[in-house]
Motif scaffolding. Structure first.
Motif, PDB file in Angstrom:
ATOM      1  N   TYR A   1       0.822  -1.210   0.000  1.00  0.00           N
ATOM      2  CA  TYR A   1       0.000   0.000   0.000  1.00  0.00           C
ATOM      3  C   TYR A   1       0.860   1.267   0.000  1.00  0.00           C
ATOM      4  O   TYR A   1       0.531   2.256  -0.665  1.00  0.00           O
ATOM      5  CB  TYR A   1      -0.949   0.004   1.194  1.00  0.00           C
TER       6      TYR A   1
ATOM      7  N   ASP B   1       2.200   1.742  -3.424  1.00  0.00           N
ATOM      8  CA  ASP B   1       1.136   2.223  -4.297  1.00  0.00           C
ATOM      9  C   ASP B   1       0.938   3.726  -4.123  1.00  0.00           C
ATOM     10  O   ASP B   1       0.708   4.452  -5.105  1.00  0.00           O
ATOM     11  CB  ASP B   1      -0.159   1.471  -3.990  1.00  0.00           C
ATOM     12  N   THR B   2       1.039   4.183  -2.894  1.00  0.00           N
ATOM     13  CA  THR B   2       0.907   5.615  -2.625  1.00  0.00           C
ATOM     14  C   THR B   2       2.032   6.396  -3.296  1.00  0.00           C
ATOM     15  O   THR B   2       1.794   7.445  -3.915  1.00  0.00           O
ATOM     16  CB  THR B   2       0.942   5.876  -1.103  1.00  0.00           C
TER      17      THR B   2
ATOM     18  N   ASP C   1       3.793   5.480  -5.897  1.00  0.00           N
ATOM     19  CA  ASP C   1       3.584   5.420  -7.355  1.00  0.00           C
ATOM     20  C   ASP C   1       2.504   6.400  -7.813  1.00  0.00           C
ATOM     21  O   ASP C   1       2.578   6.961  -8.915  1.00  0.00           O
ATOM     22  CB  ASP C   1       3.201   4.000  -7.783  1.00  0.00           C
ATOM     23  N   SER C   2       1.517   6.618  -6.954  1.00  0.00           N
ATOM     24  CA  SER C   2       0.415   7.509  -7.323  1.00  0.00           C
ATOM     25  C   SER C   2       0.796   8.979  -7.236  1.00  0.00           C
ATOM     26  O   SER C   2       0.095   9.831  -7.795  1.00  0.00           O
ATOM     27  CB  SER C   2      -0.796   7.262  -6.413  1.00  0.00           C
ATOM     28  N   THR C   3       1.875   9.276  -6.513  1.00  0.00           N
ATOM     29  CA  THR C   3       2.377  10.628  -6.182  1.00  0.00           C
ATOM     30  C   THR C   3       1.501  11.348  -5.159  1.00  0.00           C
ATOM     31  O   THR C   3       1.862  12.429  -4.695  1.00  0.00           O
ATOM     32  CB  THR C   3       2.536  11.540  -7.420  1.00  0.00           C
ATOM     33  N   PHE C   4       0.365  10.765  -4.755  1.00  0.00           N
ATOM     34  CA  PHE C   4      -0.494  11.383  -3.737  1.00  0.00           C
ATOM     35  C   PHE C   4      -0.035  10.922  -2.349  1.00  0.00           C
ATOM     36  O   PHE C   4      -0.662  10.072  -1.717  1.00  0.00           O
ATOM     37  CB  PHE C   4      -1.961  11.020  -3.980  1.00  0.00           C
TER      38      PHE C   4
ATOM     39  N   ALA D   1      -1.881   4.836   4.278  1.00  0.00           N
ATOM     40  CA  ALA D   1      -1.650   3.578   3.568  1.00  0.00           C
ATOM     41  C   ALA D   1      -1.043   2.539   4.498  1.00  0.00           C
ATOM     42  O   ALA D   1      -1.445   1.364   4.507  1.00  0.00           O
ATOM     43  CB  ALA D   1      -0.737   3.821   2.362  1.00  0.00           C
TER      44      ALA D   1
ATOM     45  N   GLY E   1      -5.676  11.659  -1.008  1.00  0.00           N
ATOM     46  CA  GLY E   1      -5.448  10.316  -1.526  1.00  0.00           C
ATOM     47  C   GLY E   1      -6.467   9.340  -0.985  1.00  0.00           C
ATOM     48  O   GLY E   1      -7.104   9.574   0.042  1.00  0.00           O
ATOM     49  N   LYS E   2      -6.602   8.228  -1.663  1.00  0.00           N
ATOM     50  CA  LYS E   2      -7.659   7.272  -1.339  1.00  0.00           C
ATOM     51  C   LYS E   2      -7.466   6.585   0.000  1.00  0.00           C
ATOM     52  O   LYS E   2      -8.434   6.151   0.635  1.00  0.00           O
ATOM     53  CB  LYS E   2      -7.763   6.221  -2.444  1.00  0.00           C
ATOM     54  N   TYR E   3      -6.209   6.463   0.457  1.00  0.00           N
ATOM     55  CA  TYR E   3      -5.982   5.683   1.667  1.00  0.00           C
ATOM     56  C   TYR E   3      -6.447   6.393   2.932  1.00  0.00           C
ATOM     57  O   TYR E   3      -6.760   5.739   3.929  1.00  0.00           O
ATOM     58  CB  TYR E   3      -4.501   5.313   1.782  1.00  0.00           C
TER      59      TYR E   3
ATOM     60  N   ASN F   1      -1.542  10.813   3.188  1.00  0.00           N
ATOM     61  CA  ASN F   1      -1.962   9.578   2.538  1.00  0.00           C
ATOM     62  C   ASN F   1      -0.947   8.458   2.740  1.00  0.00           C
ATOM     63  O   ASN F   1      -1.307   7.281   2.856  1.00  0.00           O
ATOM     64  CB  ASN F   1      -2.168   9.848   1.039  1.00  0.00           C
TER      65      ASN F   1
END
Length: 385
Positions: free
Chosen positions: A34, A37-38, A40-43, A268, A48-50, A264
């Motif tokens: 996770y 993934d954070t 990689d997303s740059t957020f 995560a 951010g979604k987490y 974020n």
């Protein structure tokens, strides 16, 4: 019982001759996945979604109407006090037997702590001691609960669920109702602890949990405000996000808010930790049972959960026969690479709170002198013991 026997027992539990910390973080789930993934997303910051996912997981686990993730436990408690209406010059009742962050949050509101004693049942704030103090020194008026000698408002009470053991909440809430005082739970140490089946931090309008690296689960830093209603949750989220009014591009803020948003990246990590929380609590309760059985026939008293509660046993604790026994055990364990700690100094023994108003603190002083914390990290090695 000799200190050497206690050291050997702890090493047998953790099956190691290496350094044994007091409470180390354990990463056994999808934390790395996770966090990567954070990145990689740059957020990685406050969007951010987490963050949303972590808050949802906390709500589902605790039963809180809304969880608001923030940067640390002190920020969570500071926010909770603000939302509970604590103002500069108010008094806030709490326990002297606590970690300093409890009082610091009160101080940073411009309020002052009043110290009452803890209960020998929970190690947390004693409802009887609080009621007796208020009967002697307070009165209820149209302005709320008033400290008679100063005329100042006693606005809130902050019990701390010490080492994850829930305080006597039914009795405490009755005292709060009687004296018109807001309940704000310092649940920093009690994620995974339940009072009569209900999670700690969800009894007052607000509760605060910490996710520091030494807690049951961690987000690195981090905390969360548990809110009684969705409306209070929305207001709390607003104040912790600089009170920014939603707009596609304009910067507009409608009050002096806090920049307390959990990044974020931290959320995560927390999402991965939440997936293994139940397993961690099982391991920690198993560890507590081993300690309890070991000390049962000794002159050391293992501190067990109150009968009304299911505790997470964040830090296991023993009450030593004497100060000399405690000091000897502290010295030998730490010299041999097993971390043990005394309980915190009482808050009025610290220079910034030495002049605080306080009632009788007999139990607090007793535990300050004799209580010691033992290694409490969850470990899968414990499952088959």
């Amino acid at each position: 019982m000799k200190a050497a026997n206690i050291c050997q027992f702890i090493r047998d539990i953790y099956q190691t001759d290496q350094f044994i910390p007091l409470h180390a973080p354990t990463f056994a789930g999808n934390e790395k996945l996770y966090v990567a993934d954070t990145i990689d997303s740059t957020f990685v910051s406050s969007v951010g979604k987490y963050v949303d996912e972590f808050e949802n997981k906390i709500e589902h686990y605790t039963g809180a109407a809304k969880a608001v993730a923030v940067v640390n436990g002190t920020a969570a408690l500071h926010t909770a006090l603000y939302m509970a209406g604590v103002k500069r010059g108010d008094f806030v009742i709490t326990q002297a037997l606590t970690f300093v962050a409890t009082c610091n949050a009160i101080h940073h509101m411009g309020a002052e702590p009043i110290f009452v004693d803890v209960s020998p049942v929970s190690l947390g704030l004693c409802p009887k001691a609080m009621d007796e103090f208020l009967f002697q020194y307070a009165q209820v008026s149209e302005y709320g609960c008033i400290h008679k000698l100063s005329g100042r408002v006693i606005k809130a009470v902050v019990p701390m669920h010490t080492f994850g053991h829930p305080v006597e909440l039914d009795e405490l809430m009755l005292v709060c109702q009687k004296w018109n005082i807001a309940l704000v739970e310092d649940a920093a140490e009690s994620l995974g602890s339940f009072y009569k089946g209900q999670h700690t931090g969800t009894f007052g309008d607000f509760g605060a949990i910490s996710f520091n690296g030494n807690k049951v689960i961690t987000t690195g830093g981090g905390g969360v405000v548990l809110c009684k209603t969705a409306e209070l949750g929305a207001q709390t989220k607003h104040i912790t996000t600089t009170a920014k009014v939603l707009h596609p591009y304009e910067f507009s803020h409608d009050e002096a808010g806090f920049n307390y948003r959990m990044p974020n990246l931290n959320a995560a990590l927390g999402c991965g930790q939440m997936e293994v929380l139940t397993d961690y609590i099982t391991q920690k309760r198993k560890l507590a049972n081993h300690y309890r059985d070991f000390f049962m026939l000794s002159d050391y008293q293992f501190f067990v959960e109150p009968k009304y509660a299911k505790s997470n046993y964040w830090l296991n604790a023993i009450v030593c026969p004497s100060v000399e026994d405690r000091d000897e055990l502290l010295k030998i364990t730490n010299i041999t690479g097993i971390v043990t700690r005394p309980i915190w100094k009482l808050m009025h023994h610290l220079p910034m709170y030495k002049n605080a108003i306080r009632g009788s603190l007999n139990y607090s002083e007793h535990f300050e002198s004799l209580l010691l914390n033992l290694p409490s990290s969850p470990s899968k090695k414990l499952i088959n013991l």
